[in-house]
Write a protein that holds these residues in place. Structure first.
Motif, PDB file in Angstrom:
ATOM      1  N   GLY A  72       0.819  -1.216   0.000  1.00  0.00           N
ATOM      2  CA  GLY A  72       0.000   0.000   0.000  1.00  0.00           C
ATOM      3  C   GLY A  72       0.846   1.257   0.000  1.00  0.00           C
ATOM      4  N   LEU A  73       1.907   1.269   0.803  1.00  0.00           N
ATOM      5  CA  LEU A  73       2.799   2.433   0.845  1.00  0.00           C
ATOM      6  C   LEU A  73       3.511   2.635  -0.492  1.00  0.00           C
ATOM      7  N   ILE A  74       3.932   1.541  -1.099  1.00  0.00           N
ATOM      8  CA  ILE A  74       4.558   1.633  -2.431  1.00  0.00           C
ATOM      9  C   ILE A  74       3.534   2.148  -3.446  1.00  0.00           C
ATOM     10  N   GLY A  75       2.312   1.644  -3.356  1.00  0.00           N
ATOM     11  CA  GLY A  75       1.254   2.073  -4.270  1.00  0.00           C
ATOM     12  C   GLY A  75       0.956   3.558  -4.171  1.00  0.00           C
ATOM     13  N   ILE A  76       0.835   4.060  -2.943  1.00  0.00           N
ATOM     14  CA  ILE A  76       0.534   5.502  -2.822  1.00  0.00           C
ATOM     15  C   ILE A  76       1.745   6.346  -3.218  1.00  0.00           C
ATOM     16  N   SER A  77       2.953   5.812  -3.008  1.00  0.00           N
ATOM     17  CA  SER A  77       4.151   6.535  -3.450  1.00  0.00           C
ATOM     18  C   SER A  77       4.148   6.677  -4.970  1.00  0.00           C
ATOM     19  N   LEU A  78       3.761   5.598  -5.638  1.00  0.00           N
ATOM     20  CA  LEU A  78       3.676   5.654  -7.102  1.00  0.00           C
ATOM     21  C   LEU A  78       2.589   6.619  -7.558  1.00  0.00           C
ATOM     22  N   LEU A  79       1.453   6.623  -6.844  1.00  0.00           N
ATOM     23  CA  LEU A  79       0.386   7.576  -7.178  1.00  0.00           C
ATOM     24  C   LEU A  79       0.850   9.015  -7.007  1.00  0.00           C
ATOM     25  N   MET A  80       1.584   9.278  -5.934  1.00  0.00           N
ATOM     26  CA  MET A  80       2.067  10.632  -5.678  1.00  0.00           C
ATOM     27  C   MET A  80       3.113  11.044  -6.717  1.00  0.00           C
ATOM     28  N   TYR A  81       3.915  10.107  -7.144  1.00  0.00           N
ATOM     29  CA  TYR A  81       4.973  10.426  -8.104  1.00  0.00           C
ATOM     30  C   TYR A  81       4.446  10.631  -9.523  1.00  0.00           C
ATOM     31  N   PRO A  92      -6.724  13.802  -1.664  1.00  0.00           N
ATOM     32  CA  PRO A  92      -6.704  14.046  -0.215  1.00  0.00           C
ATOM     33  C   PRO A  92      -5.894  12.975   0.537  1.00  0.00           C
ATOM     34  N   THR A  93      -5.274  13.369   1.622  1.00  0.00           N
ATOM     35  CA  THR A  93      -4.475  12.468   2.454  1.00  0.00           C
ATOM     36  C   THR A  93      -5.319  11.310   2.984  1.00  0.00           C
ATOM     37  N   LEU A  94      -6.588  11.568   3.272  1.00  0.00           N
ATOM     38  CA  LEU A  94      -7.485  10.518   3.759  1.00  0.00           C
ATOM     39  C   LEU A  94      -7.594   9.369   2.748  1.00  0.00           C
ATOM     40  N   VAL A  95      -7.603   9.685   1.475  1.00  0.00           N
ATOM     41  CA  VAL A  95      -7.681   8.652   0.431  1.00  0.00           C
ATOM     42  C   VAL A  95      -6.432   7.778   0.477  1.00  0.00           C
ATOM     43  N   TYR A  96      -5.274   8.401   0.648  1.00  0.00           N
ATOM     44  CA  TYR A  96      -4.031   7.623   0.752  1.00  0.00           C
ATOM     45  C   TYR A  96      -4.069   6.699   1.973  1.00  0.00           C
ATOM     46  N   ALA A  97      -4.529   7.232   3.081  1.00  0.00           N
ATOM     47  CA  ALA A  97      -4.621   6.424   4.300  1.00  0.00           C
ATOM     48  C   ALA A  97      -5.587   5.251   4.105  1.00  0.00           C
TER      49      ALA A  97
END
Length: 187
Positions: A72-81, A92-97
């Motif tokens: 999940g952390l790798i996935g959100i990192s890829l989304l952010m990048y 929103p940060t809530l979506v990442y969480a």
């Protein structure tokens, strides 16, 4: 709380141990027997073990949750990048969480399913004894009760081998802490 492991060879001696443990104050909730003779245990009203003790559901569930969290952390990192919704669109940060939480829960679920098919790692060393028809008795005792239980077992049940002591069943990543001294001197 500790878990003391005793190994007996017959259903009769297991019944006697169970009765004597009840006599010194060990309740059924803290006494579990692992055997391939579940029918015999049921007929004698001996409290048998549960799936959380005999299978690796908890351990593999924790491992799956950790893998899911990392994924999940790798996935959100890829989304952010890569920002697949455009550079101007802010997630929103809530979506990442929530995404990390969902990946963690999915990993725990998958790990638990894997654990259902796996023998508990703490009991693996007793697999051959149980398969040979012996009875593994798990006695969960507090500090104030340990000496009483061990003394009673030494005095009344010399046929029951104390084969291990585990600090507690809650941490699924530790093995059985130590082999009992009596078992080590017999081999």
């Amino acid at each position: 709380m500790k878990c003391i492991y005793y190994l007996t060879s017959t259903l009769k001696s297991t019944q006697d141990v169970s009765d004597d443990l009840h006599e010194v104050g060990v309740e059924d909730f803290y006494l579990h027997v692992i055997s391939k003779d579940e029918c015999g245990l049921k007929k004698q009203h001996i409290h048998s073990s549960n799936y959380l003790e005999t299978l690796d559901i908890v351990r593999d569930g924790f491992i799956g949750a950790a893998i899911g969290c990392v994924a999940g952390l790798i996935g959100i990192s890829l989304l952010m990048y890569f920002k697949p919704l455009g550079a101007d669109f802010e997630i929103p940060t809530l979506v990442y969480a929530l995404l990390v939480g969902a990946a963690t829960l999915f990993g725990a679920w998958e790990g638990g399913l894997t654990g259902i098919a796996t023998e508990n790692k703490k009991l693996a060393r007793f697999h051959d004894d149980i398969a040979a028809g012996k009875y593994l008795i798990l006695v969960y005792v507090g500090k104030n009760q340990e000496a009483t239980v061990r003394k009673m077992m030494d005095e009344r049940h010399s046929d029951a081998d104390m084969v291990a002591i585990d600090s507690h069943c809650v941490n699924p990543f530790t093995g059985v802490d130590r082999v009992a001294q009596r078992a080590a001197t017999r081999t």
